[in-house]
Scaffold this active site. Structure first.
Site, PDB file in Angstrom:
ATOM      1  N   THR A   1       0.857  -1.175   0.000  1.00  4.69           N
ATOM      2  CA  THR A   1       0.000   0.000   0.000  1.00  4.69           C
ATOM      3  C   THR A   1       0.893   1.224   0.000  1.00  4.69           C
ATOM      4  OG1 THR A   1      -1.408   1.358   1.440  1.00  4.69           O
ATOM      5  CG2 THR A   1      -0.195  -0.383   2.497  1.00  4.69           C
TER       6      THR A   1
ATOM      7  N   CYS B   1      -2.149   4.548  -5.334  1.00  5.08           N
ATOM      8  CA  CYS B   1      -2.882   3.685  -4.416  1.00  5.08           C
ATOM      9  C   CYS B   1      -2.950   2.328  -5.101  1.00  5.08           C
ATOM     10  CB  CYS B   1      -4.277   4.232  -4.152  1.00  5.08           C
ATOM     11  SG  CYS B   1      -5.337   3.103  -3.234  1.00  5.08           S
TER      12      CYS B   1
END
Length: 221
Positions: free
Chosen positions: A74, A188
């Site tokens: 992430t 992302c």
């Protein structure tokens, strides 16, 4: 960090390993899968100390389990990359370090960063690209940042991939390109579920793919 993008990482790591080694080869890996609701609550509460503790505990458990390198799957949770690296003896492969060479190779000098609001608005990710790689990123205007963030948490992280949201992302990028952006960073790891590199007339940098490539290169190098 949602399991939606974890699936993508797992597929990429195994496919890339098979592509390099051939035959029945696949990636030997250890996976720590969070209950993302716990992480998201710490983020929204601004309780980054708790989020850091969660990350360090996971990293240390993986190291004890035999992991030889670490990837945080992430972009947002690279906010505590330094603390995590300091808590283990194995190398952490930073997602921005994996992305920067592709940006430079494409000749992009003002890429747009699409990401969670935390990543777009705080300096831990933009600052890393700037200070470590000399890359100055741009971010969308406030309304567009809010839309990008909402779609990540309310849709992509929950398995919803909607055409209207793809159109919204394309509009965000079009406005930024008209204002001078010359690339787009999928900052992302869920964004690649919604859009792909072929959707844009400027170079696009999928951090999920680039991060997985860096991990496989390290592991097989």
């Amino acid at each position: 960090m949602s399991w939606e993008s974890t699936v993508t990482y797992y597929q990429l790591l195994n496919r890339m390993t098979r592509d390099r080694l051939g035959g029945l080869h696949s990636a030997k890996c250890l996976l720590w899968s969070f209950d993302f609701a716990d992480v998201a609550k710490a983020q929204s509460d601004g309780d980054w100390a708790r989020a850091t503790r969660l990350m360090i505990d996971a990293a240390q458990n993986l190291e004890r389990g035999g992991a030889e390198c670490l990837v945080i799957c992430t972009n947002t949770m690279h906010k505590m990359a330094g603390e995590v690296q300091a808590a283990v003896d194995i190398p952490l492969i930073h997602i921005a370090d994996a992305t920067a060479p592709a940006i430079k190779s494409a000749g992009s000098t003002a890429p747009l960063l699409l990401a969670t609001a935390y990543t777009m608005e705080q300096d831990f990710y933009k600052g890393h690209l700037r200070d470590q790689h000399g890359i100055e990123v741009r971010i969308p205007e406030a309304d567009d940042r809010a839309a990008v963030h909402r779609i990540i948490y309310e849709e992509l992280c929950q398995g919803e991939v909607l055409d209207r949201s793809k159109t919204r992302y394309l509009d965000v990028v079009d406005r930024a390109v008209a204002a001078g952006a010359d690339g787009v960073i999928f900052g992302c790891t869920e964004i690649g579920l919604l859009v792909s590199e072929v959707d844009f007339r400027v170079p696009a940098f999928n951090t999920t793919t680039l991060h997985a490539e860096a991990a496989v290169s390290f592991a097989l190098g």
